[in-house]
Design an enzyme around this catalytic site. Sequence first.
Site, short mmCIF file in Angstrom:
data_model
loop_
_atom_site.label_atom_id
_atom_site.label_comp_id
_atom_site.label_asym_id
_atom_site.label_seq_id
_atom_site.Cartn_x
_atom_site.Cartn_y
_atom_site.Cartn_z
N HIS A 214 0.73 -1.32 0.06
CA HIS A 214 -0.03 0.09 -0.03
C HIS A 214 0.93 1.33 0.01
CE1 HIS A 214 0.93 -0.02 4.39
NE2 HIS A 214 0.64 1.31 4.17
C1 UD1 Z 1 -1.93 5.79 5.34
C2 UD1 Z 1 -0.82 6.52 5.85
C3 UD1 Z 1 0.39 5.34 6.01
C4 UD1 Z 1 -0.20 4.15 6.73
C5 UD1 Z 1 -1.47 3.56 6.35
C6 UD1 Z 1 -1.84 2.36 6.94
C7 UD1 Z 1 -0.59 8.91 5.51
C8 UD1 Z 1 0.11 9.86 4.73
N1 UD1 Z 1 -0.39 7.53 5.10
O1 UD1 Z 1 -1.71 5.44 4.16
O2 UD1 Z 1 1.50 5.83 6.62
O3 UD1 Z 1 0.97 3.16 6.33
O4 UD1 Z 1 -2.53 4.65 6.09
O5 UD1 Z 1 -2.57 1.69 6.39
O6 UD1 Z 1 -1.28 9.18 6.34
N2 UD1 Z 1 -9.31 4.10 1.08
C9 UD1 Z 1 -10.33 3.51 1.17
N3 UD1 Z 1 -11.05 3.24 2.32
C10 UD1 Z 1 -10.16 3.72 3.62
C11 UD1 Z 1 -9.29 4.26 3.66
C12 UD1 Z 1 -8.71 4.57 2.40
O7 UD1 Z 1 -11.06 3.34 0.26
O8 UD1 Z 1 -11.13 3.40 4.63
C13 UD1 Z 1 -8.47 4.41 -0.20
C14 UD1 Z 1 -8.71 5.80 -0.52
O9 UD1 Z 1 -8.83 5.77 -2.01
C15 UD1 Z 1 -7.74 6.53 -0.40
C16 UD1 Z 1 -6.44 5.61 -0.32
O10 UD1 Z 1 -7.10 4.39 0.10
O11 UD1 Z 1 -7.43 7.83 -1.11
C17 UD1 Z 1 -5.31 6.05 0.38
O12 UD1 Z 1 -5.87 6.34 2.00
P1 UD1 Z 1 -5.08 7.13 3.00
O13 UD1 Z 1 -5.63 7.05 4.28
O14 UD1 Z 1 -4.88 8.56 2.28
O15 UD1 Z 1 -3.47 6.67 2.97
P2 UD1 Z 1 -3.06 5.20 2.92
O16 UD1 Z 1 -2.54 4.74 1.79
O17 UD1 Z 1 -4.08 4.29 3.67
N1 UDP Z 2 -3.00 -5.57 9.10
C1 UDP Z 2 -4.55 -6.03 9.29
N2 UDP Z 2 -5.40 -6.37 8.19
C2 UDP Z 2 -4.77 -6.31 6.98
C3 UDP Z 2 -3.33 -5.70 6.79
C4 UDP Z 2 -2.76 -5.31 7.94
O1 UDP Z 2 -4.92 -6.23 10.68
O2 UDP Z 2 -5.40 -6.88 6.19
C5 UDP Z 2 -2.40 -4.77 9.99
C6 UDP Z 2 -1.12 -5.39 10.43
O3 UDP Z 2 -1.17 -6.60 11.12
C7 UDP Z 2 -0.22 -4.21 10.97
C8 UDP Z 2 -1.20 -3.22 10.82
O4 UDP Z 2 -2.21 -3.61 10.19
O5 UDP Z 2 -0.65 -4.49 12.53
C9 UDP Z 2 -0.35 -2.43 9.60
O6 UDP Z 2 -0.84 -1.57 8.99
P1 UDP Z 2 -0.57 -0.94 7.49
O7 UDP Z 2 0.59 -1.78 6.96
O8 UDP Z 2 -1.76 -0.68 6.93
O9 UDP Z 2 0.35 0.42 8.13
P2 UDP Z 2 1.74 0.58 8.37
O10 UDP Z 2 2.01 -0.24 9.35
O11 UDP Z 2 2.64 0.57 7.18
O12 UDP Z 2 1.69 2.00 8.76
#
Ligand code: UD1
Ligand code: UDP
Length: 365
Positions: A214
Site C-alpha cells: 500500500h
Molecule cells: C495511510 C498512511 C500510511 C499508513 C497507512 C496505513 C498517510 C500519509 N499515510 O496510508 O502511513 O501506512 O495509512 O494503512 O497518512 N481508502 C479507502 N477506504 C479507507 C481508507 C482509504 O478506500 O477506509 C483508499 C482511498 O482511495 C484513499 C486511499 O485508500 O485515497 C489512501 O488512503 P490514505 O488514508 O490517504 O492513505 P493510506 O495509503 O491508507
Molecule cells: N493489518 C491488518 N489487516 C490487514 C492488513 C494489515 O490487521 O489486512 C495490520 C497489520 O497486522 C499491522 C497493521 O495493520 O498491525 C499495519 O498497518 P498498515 O500496513 O496498513 O500500515 P503501516 O504499519 O505500514 O503504517
Amino acid sequence: MKLITIVGARPQFIKAAPFSDVFRKQHHEIMIHTGQHYDQNMSDIFFQELSIPKPDYYLGVGSGSHGLQTGRMLEKIEQILLKEKPDGVLVYGDTNSTLAGALAASKLHIPVFHVESGLRSYNKRMPEEQNRVLTDHLSDLLLCPTKTAVENLKKEGITDGVLLTGDIMVDAVNRFMNISNKRYSNSKWLETLKAENPHIPLLKEKEYYLATIHRAENTDDLMKLQTIFTALERLDKPVLIPLHPRTQKLVEKFNISFRNVTIIQPVGYLLMLYLTKNAYMVVTDSGGLQKEAYLLKTPCTTLRDQTEWIETLENGWNCLCPINVHSIMEKASRKLDCLNHAQPQVFGDGNAAQRICQAIVNNFA
Ligand code: UD1
Ligand code: UDP
C-alpha cells in the site's frame, strides 16, 4: 488528568488498544477518530475485535490529497481542543492524522506526546517521514520504541523529553496473539477465509506467502506496481494478499494481472496475526507488518529501499528488496538461515503502554 488521543488509520487503532486499556484504568481519555480510514474492514472491525473504546469524536474527514486531508483534520481538531481544553494530546506513528493532531495542539500550546517517536527512513519524499520528523520536532514527550529511535533524535539535537518505552506493538501482539490462536487454530483460519472467499486455494501452514502492498512509493508508480504483481505471480508457493483499498482500486483500474495470487479484502487484526505467524514468509511494504513478522518469527521480504525498523534486518529475518522481478523472486526464495538464530529483545518487553502512561503522569508531576 484529561488527555486527548488522536487516531485515524488502521495501525493507530491497533496501537490505541493497549494504551487506552491501561490509561483508562486511572485517567480520563477523550478519543478523536479523524476518519482517515473509514471502510468497515479498515476501521470498525478493529474497534469491535480489539475492544477499543468508541471514539468520543468522529471527524469523518475521509480521503483526499495530503493538503486537503491534513487541513480538514487540523481545522476540526483545533475546534475540539479549544472546547475540551485537555492537559495534553497524544498522537501515534506517522500518518496525516498524527501530524494534524500534533500541529493543532502545538499551536495552542498544549503539550504533545508522540508514541513511536524517532523512527527515520531518511527518505524525505515519504509522506510518513515528513509527518514523523515534523511531529517529533513539535513534541514535548518523545516516546521511543527502540534505542535506534533515541539515537536518531539525538542526531537531530533532540534529547529533552526523550524516553525509551519499548514498542507498543509488542504489547498488542502479546495481548492479541493468544486470542487469535484460540479463534483460528486447528484449520479454523482456513474455514474463516473460505467462508468469505470461496475461490481461495487450499493453503497449508508455512506453505504460503502473505503479502501486503500500500505504500505510496510502490502504488503511485504503475510500473512498480505491475512489477510487484508479476514477481508475486512467479513465486513457488501460493500468495495471499489482504489488499489495501488504495491498491485494490489501482489493480482494478489498470487491469493488473494477478494469476496465482489470491486477493482478499483487508482482514481484522486477529486473523492477520494468525496469517502472519502461519506464513512461510511475509512480503510487504508495511511498516508494522515487518515488525510483527519478526516478533512472530516469520521471515520477511520488504519491498522498499529503506526500513525504519533496522533491527529486523539482523540475521536476515527481514530483507530489503528493490522493485524488480528478479530481486523479488531471489529474496523471497532465499535460504532461511534466520530460523536458526535466537532473537534479542530489541523491541521491548511488552510493557510499553504502562511506561507511556507513567511518562505522561510524570510530565505533570
Ligand atoms: C495511510 C498512511 C500510511 C499508513 C497507512 C496505513 C498517510 C500519509 N499515510 O496510508 O502511513 O501506512 O495509512 O494503512 O497518512 N481508502 C479507502 N477506504 C479507507 C481508507 C482509504 O478506500 O477506509 C483508499 C482511498 O482511495 C484513499 C486511499 O485508500 O485515497 C489512501 O488512503 P490514505 O488514508 O490517504 O492513505 P493510506 O495509503 O491508507
Ligand atoms: N493489518 C491488518 N489487516 C490487514 C492488513 C494489515 O490487521 O489486512 C495490520 C497489520 O497486522 C499491522 C497493521 O495493520 O498491525 C499495519 O498497518 P498498515 O500496513 O496498513 O500500515 P503501516 O504499519 O505500514 O503504517
